[in-house]
Write a protein that holds these residues in place. Structure first.
Motif, PDB file in Angstrom:
ATOM      1  N   TYR A  63       0.910  -1.348  -0.043  1.00 31.07           N
ATOM      2  CA  TYR A  63      -0.057   0.032   0.040  1.00 31.07           C
ATOM      3  C   TYR A  63       0.942   1.321  -0.081  1.00 31.07           C
ATOM      4  N   ALA A  64       2.213   1.261   0.557  1.00 34.91           N
ATOM      5  CA  ALA A  64       2.861   2.186   0.508  1.00 34.91           C
ATOM      6  C   ALA A  64       3.305   2.661  -0.809  1.00 34.91           C
ATOM      7  N   ARG A  65       3.747   1.617  -1.663  1.00 35.74           N
ATOM      8  CA  ARG A  65       4.053   1.640  -3.067  1.00 35.74           C
ATOM      9  C   ARG A  65       3.000   2.026  -3.878  1.00 35.74           C
ATOM     10  N   LEU A  66       1.504   1.516  -3.591  1.00 35.34           N
ATOM     11  CA  LEU A  66       0.480   1.773  -4.353  1.00 35.34           C
ATOM     12  C   LEU A  66       0.327   3.295  -4.504  1.00 35.34           C
ATOM     13  N   VAL A  67       0.351   4.211  -3.485  1.00 34.82           N
ATOM     14  CA  VAL A  67       0.121   5.564  -3.427  1.00 34.82           C
ATOM     15  C   VAL A  67       0.930   6.417  -4.322  1.00 34.82           C
ATOM     16  N   ASP A  69       2.430   5.661  -7.225  1.00 31.20           N
ATOM     17  CA  ASP A  69       1.735   5.583  -8.539  1.00 31.20           C
ATOM     18  C   ASP A  69       0.790   6.676  -8.836  1.00 31.20           C
ATOM     19  N   PRO A  70       0.765   7.675  -9.658  1.00 29.51           N
ATOM     20  CA  PRO A  70      -0.385   8.630  -9.767  1.00 29.51           C
ATOM     21  C   PRO A  70      -1.695   7.935 -10.109  1.00 29.51           C
ATOM     22  N   ASP A  71      -1.608   6.988 -11.410  1.00 25.82           N
ATOM     23  CA  ASP A  71      -2.609   6.236 -11.472  1.00 25.82           C
ATOM     24  C   ASP A  71      -3.416   5.548 -10.416  1.00 25.82           C
ATOM     25  N   LEU A  72      -2.727   4.788  -9.756  1.00 27.31           N
ATOM     26  CA  LEU A  72      -3.220   3.901  -8.716  1.00 27.31           C
ATOM     27  C   LEU A  72      -3.678   4.859  -7.531  1.00 27.31           C
ATOM     28  N   ALA A  73      -3.080   5.861  -7.180  1.00 29.27           N
ATOM     29  CA  ALA A  73      -3.358   6.825  -6.389  1.00 29.27           C
ATOM     30  C   ALA A  73      -4.894   7.187  -6.583  1.00 29.27           C
ATOM     31  N   ARG A  74      -4.983   7.649  -7.832  1.00 28.25           N
ATOM     32  CA  ARG A  74      -6.392   8.260  -8.322  1.00 28.25           C
ATOM     33  C   ARG A  74      -7.260   7.124  -8.126  1.00 28.25           C
ATOM     34  N   ILE A  75      -7.200   5.905  -8.464  1.00 31.15           N
ATOM     35  CA  ILE A  75      -8.082   4.991  -8.471  1.00 31.15           C
ATOM     36  C   ILE A  75      -8.343   4.526  -6.909  1.00 31.15           C
ATOM     37  N   PHE A  76      -7.404   4.663  -5.928  1.00 29.20           N
ATOM     38  CA  PHE A  76      -7.673   4.251  -4.693  1.00 29.20           C
ATOM     39  C   PHE A  76      -8.165   5.540  -3.758  1.00 29.20           C
ATOM     40  N   SER A  77      -8.167   6.475  -4.666  1.00 30.35           N
ATOM     41  CA  SER A  77      -8.562   7.837  -3.672  1.00 30.35           C
ATOM     42  C   SER A  77      -9.884   7.578  -3.170  1.00 30.35           C
ATOM     43  N   GLY A  78      -9.841   7.977  -1.954  1.00 32.28           N
ATOM     44  CA  GLY A  78     -11.142   7.754  -0.822  1.00 32.28           C
ATOM     45  C   GLY A  78     -11.222   6.494  -0.311  1.00 32.28           C
ATOM     46  N   TYR A  79     -10.283   5.596  -0.440  1.00 33.06           N
ATOM     47  CA  TYR A  79     -10.365   4.303   0.580  1.00 33.06           C
ATOM     48  C   TYR A  79      -8.987   4.310   1.427  1.00 33.06           C
ATOM     49  N   GLU A  80      -8.377   5.394   1.734  1.00 31.47           N
ATOM     50  CA  GLU A  80      -7.295   5.471   2.567  1.00 31.47           C
ATOM     51  C   GLU A  80      -7.664   4.945   3.986  1.00 31.47           C
ATOM     52  N   ASP A  81      -8.931   5.562   4.388  1.00 30.75           N
ATOM     53  CA  ASP A  81      -9.327   5.028   5.762  1.00 30.75           C
ATOM     54  C   ASP A  81      -9.732   3.648   5.737  1.00 30.75           C
ATOM     55  N   LYS A  82      -9.942   2.896   4.783  1.00 23.69           N
ATOM     56  CA  LYS A  82     -10.387   1.508   4.694  1.00 23.69           C
ATOM     57  C   LYS A  82      -9.315   0.482   4.536  1.00 23.69           C
ATOM     58  N   SER A  83      -8.139   1.084   4.508  1.00 23.69           N
ATOM     59  CA  SER A  83      -6.929   0.120   3.809  1.00 23.69           C
ATOM     60  C   SER A  83      -6.739  -1.012   4.845  1.00 23.69           C
ATOM     61  N   LYS A  84      -6.949  -0.664   6.190  1.00 22.69           N
ATOM     62  CA  LYS A  84      -6.770  -1.916   6.885  1.00 22.69           C
ATOM     63  C   LYS A  84      -7.946  -2.960   6.979  1.00 22.69           C
ATOM     64  N   ASP A  85      -8.796  -2.607   6.621  1.00 22.96           N
ATOM     65  CA  ASP A  85     -10.413  -3.438   6.413  1.00 22.96           C
ATOM     66  C   ASP A  85     -10.023  -4.348   5.025  1.00 22.96           C
ATOM     67  N   ILE A  86      -9.472  -3.553   4.020  1.00 19.14           N
ATOM     68  CA  ILE A  86      -9.158  -4.060   2.939  1.00 19.14           C
ATOM     69  C   ILE A  86      -7.920  -5.025   2.979  1.00 19.14           C
ATOM     70  N   ALA A  87      -6.943  -4.920   3.891  1.00 18.78           N
ATOM     71  CA  ALA A  87      -5.875  -5.663   3.864  1.00 18.78           C
ATOM     72  C   ALA A  87      -6.285  -6.917   4.471  1.00 18.78           C
ATOM     73  N   ALA A  88      -7.142  -6.662   5.571  1.00 23.36           N
ATOM     74  CA  ALA A  88      -7.739  -8.042   6.305  1.00 23.36           C
ATOM     75  C   ALA A  88      -8.410  -8.954   5.300  1.00 23.36           C
ATOM     76  N   ARG A  89      -9.313  -8.209   4.343  1.00 22.28           N
ATOM     77  CA  ARG A  89     -10.017  -9.017   3.597  1.00 22.28           C
ATOM     78  C   ARG A  89      -8.847  -9.877   2.520  1.00 22.28           C
ATOM     79  N   GLN A  90      -7.730  -9.145   2.094  1.00 20.59           N
ATOM     80  CA  GLN A  90      -6.828  -9.870   1.225  1.00 20.59           C
ATOM     81  C   GLN A  90      -6.245 -11.065   2.154  1.00 20.59           C
ATOM     82  N   VAL A  91      -5.777 -10.800   3.216  1.00 21.54           N
ATOM     83  CA  VAL A  91      -5.410 -11.979   4.052  1.00 21.54           C
ATOM     84  C   VAL A  91      -6.405 -13.174   4.018  1.00 21.54           C
ATOM     85  N   LYS A  92      -7.567 -12.991   4.526  1.00 20.84           N
ATOM     86  CA  LYS A  92      -8.554 -13.903   4.234  1.00 20.84           C
ATOM     87  C   LYS A  92      -8.713 -14.518   2.961  1.00 20.84           C
ATOM     88  N   HIS A  93      -8.531 -13.683   1.877  1.00 14.75           N
ATOM     89  CA  HIS A  93      -8.520 -14.303   0.561  1.00 14.75           C
ATOM     90  C   HIS A  93      -7.465 -15.229   0.354  1.00 14.75           C
TER      91      HIS A  93
END
Length: 673
Positions: A63-67, A69-93
């Motif tokens: 996630y540190a590397r993701l932000v 890149d300008p394209d990825l930063a734009r796509i994931f803009s607005g999800y910064e406060d949900k990064s922990k929840d997203i990471a937990a889902r990734q671990v579950k996946h």
């Protein structure tokens, strides 16, 4: 490419050999292709045991590397406060990916991930790159864990890579063959809805003129009829003006003749007055002469009296002389003869005097009569003079009036000649107006036919874009139906088509009314626009029927008045339908998507399969994005199941369950039932 073609065939072509196979068989073939024979399920579990402690740092770095890149930063803009929840889902996946045997649930999770990525706009190349970034951190972690056991390290790394690429394949297959198709379908549906909305708005807009055209045609017809009547009246007026002009010419000529006669009469009266004056003067002179004659006769009478006296005295003297002669005898015989002669002369003189006196008396009597006659004549002459003077004054006044009338008649005659020309021009112009009004009606008829052709073409396109069980689509189609209904009523009243009042449906039996009465979606039924729709919709149908009833009764004016009522109610209906359409794009969007495109079906049995169970289900309704089912317990909400029917296979997620029924959200494929 061969693998993608096979997966596509499984989803779209029931007649192919792969159509009847389970979608997990494709996963098995892919996994077999990706994995060395020495890799087992235990190697996958061991790989996860080594990776689980390292996933936190790996995802943190990711996630540190993701932000950065300008394209990825734009796509994931607005999800910064949900990064922990997203990471937990990734671990579950990852946990499920490495510890569970690939099956229906595995494929469902991969497709849901692809859906999420498509939903946020993440292209597939960035998805693969992100996977590579995670693997770049995971592989060193596995080598570090099994650095003392190279063979084991090879197997766990092979297990990681094979499962990771299987996940990528499943997700990519979802990208290419599932999500892409669904996105295209959504786009197609949205495009069709946009096209339907555009056509509806266009039909509403171009037919907004229909009532005005009908009213214009009515006015044109009335103008044509009035123009023809006025033209006929103008022709009659022209004939009348010509007759009046001819009569006025004759009257003016007679007035001129009368004026000349009056002036001749004035001259004659002047002559008569002059003659009367001469008569009066002559009468005065005669009266004066008669007076003088009377005076002379009086003088003669006086003379006669003297003569009579002398005669009497002479006669007396003769008598005395005779007496004296008789006394004288013979001596007086001669004197007696003289005395006798004198007496005879005196007697004759007395008789003559008496005769003259009688004649003078008769003359005086005649002169008295003449004097009286002259006095009467003088009075008559004076009266005649007064009468002639009055008559002369009256004739002069009449002459002046006749002269004035003659002048006015000549002016009227000239005006009538000018009016004759003007009336002829008016008649010609009115005839031209009537002809142009007829041309205008022809053009209006052509416009009506052209509008009908446009409506038919638009309606054909609208039917191809209409989805019967989509509320948003139905609202747009209801607008079109509404305009077409109104247009038919207007065209019937205008005489372009035939129609009967008895054939006009009430507000319950049109497409909009049936939808309104049968709708059971509380969110829509409670909306203000929906609740306000029934009354103006009812008035539309009532006004349409009333217009045709008035037409059938021969009361065209009342029929056109009812068209105005129809138009007023129609505007309310269209405004409320627009409000509903706007609501379906906003606060009612979820209500429409929940119930959109649900087509009831009957006697449709299918097979459901999951990683845990399988059984028979009954499909009750079908939509472009889901199924409504009843029957055996297919699983819990959130479970992924596979549904097979008539050689077709789809993958779906259980979205809801209630009272033995469930809703399946399709993840891959579609059923044609």
């Amino acid at each position: 490419m061969e693998i993608l073609a096979m997966s596509g065939a499984a989803a779209k072509k029931p007649s192919s050999p792969q159509a009847n196979t389970l979608s997990t068989e494709l996963l098995d073939r892919l996994l077999s292709f990706l994995s060395p024979q020495s890799v087992s399920q235990s190697d996958c579990s061991d790989a996860w045991a080594a990776l689980e402690p390292a996933m936190g740092p790996i995802l943190e770095d990711f996630y540190a590397r993701l932000v950065q890149d300008p394209d990825l930063a734009r796509i994931f803009s607005g999800y910064e406060d949900k990064s922990k929840d997203i990471a937990a889902r990734q671990v579950k996946h990852w946990h499920g990916l490495m510890t569970q045997k690939p099956g229906i649930d595995f494929q469902g999770r991969s497709i849901r991930i692809a859906e999420a990525h498509v939903r946020i706009g993440l292209p597939s190349h960035w998805y693969i790159a992100a996977y590579g970034r995670v693997l770049a951190g995971a592989i060193p972690a596995l080598f570090a864990k099994y650095r003392l056991n190279p063979k084991k390290a090879e197997r766990v790394v092979a297990a990681l890579i094979s499962r990771a690429f299987l996940d990528i394949c499943a997700a990519q297959e979802g990208y290419e063959n599932g999500i892409r198709i669904r996105v295209e379908e959504d786009n197609r549906r949205d495009t069709n809805l946009a096209s339907l909305r555009s056509v509806a708005d266009t039909i509403v807009s171009i037919n907004d003129l229909s009532l005005n055209m009908a009213l214009l045609q009515s006015s044109t017809d009335e103008a044509t009829s009035n123009s023809q009547s006025i033209s006929a009246a103008a022709e009659e007026l022209l004939t009348s003006v010509q007759q009046i002009a001819e009569n006025s010419d004759g009257a003016a000529e007679r007035a001129r003749s009368t004026n000349a006669s009056v002036h001749e009469s004035i001259g004659a009266m002047d002559s008569v007055a002059s003659s009367i004056a001469d008569i009066a003067r002559t009468a005065e002179e005669s009266a004066q002469s008669l007076k003088e004659l009377n005076e002379a006769s009086e003088q003669i009478s006086d003379f006669l009296s003297v003569i009579e006296t002398i005669s009497d005295q002479t006669n007396l003297l003769a008598l005395n002389a005779t007496i004296e002669a008789a006394r004288a005898g013979e001596a007086g015989r001669g004197f007696a003869v003289v005395a006798s002669e004198v007496k005879s002369l005196a007697t004759q003189a007395a008789k003559a005097t008496e005769d003259i006196s009688d004649r003078i008396a008769a003359l005086k009597s005649g002169m008295s009569v003449i004097e009286q006659a002259l006095e009467g004549s003088r009075s008559a002459v004076q009266s005649g003079q007064s009468t002639i003077e009055g008559a002369n004054s009256l004739i002069r006044s009449v002459g002046d009036q006749v002269s004035d009338v003659t002048g006015r008649m000549e002016e009227i005659s000239a005006i009538l000649k000018q009016q004759e020309s003007t009336t002829a021009e008016i008649s010609t112009n009115i005839t031209g107006v009537a002809d142009r009004a007829g041309d205008n009606r022809t053009r209006l008829n052509q416009m009506v036919e052209s509008l009908k052709g446009s409506n038919d073409a638009f309606l054909g396109n609208a039917q191809s874009w209409f989805v019967a069980d989509s509320h948003r689509s139905l609202v747009q189609m209801a607008k079109i139906d509404h305009v077409v209904f109104k247009k038919k009523i207007v065209d019937t009243v205008s005489g372009h088509i035939e129609g009967r009042a008895v054939d006009v449906p009430d507000h319950h039996n049109c497409r909009l009314g049936k939808w309104y009465d049968s709708l059971n979606v509380p969110a829509i039924r409670n909306h203000t626009a929906y609740k306000s729709l029934v009354e103006p919709h009812k008035r539309v149908h009532a006004a349409g029927r009333s217009a045709l009833e008035a037409l059938e009764a021969g009361d065209r004016r009342n029929a056109y008045a009812r068209l105005v009522d129809l138009e007023d109610a129609s505007k309310e209906v269209l405004a409320l339908l627009d409000a509903l359409a706007e609501a379906f794009d906003g606060e009612l969007k979820s209500a429409d998507s929940r119930y959109v495109s649900r087509r009831p079906v009957s006697q449709v049995q299918a097979q459901s399969r999951s990683d845990k169970s399988q059984g028979l289900i009954h499909i009750e309704n079908v939509s472009e994005g889901g199924l409504g089912i009843a029957g055996a317990d297919a699983g819990a909400v959130g479970d992924v199941i596979q549904v097979e029917h008539n050689g077709q296979t789809v993958l779906g997620e259980i979205a809801w369950k209630k009272d033995g029924k469930a809703g399946i959200r399709l993840l891959k494929g579609r059923l044609d039932v």
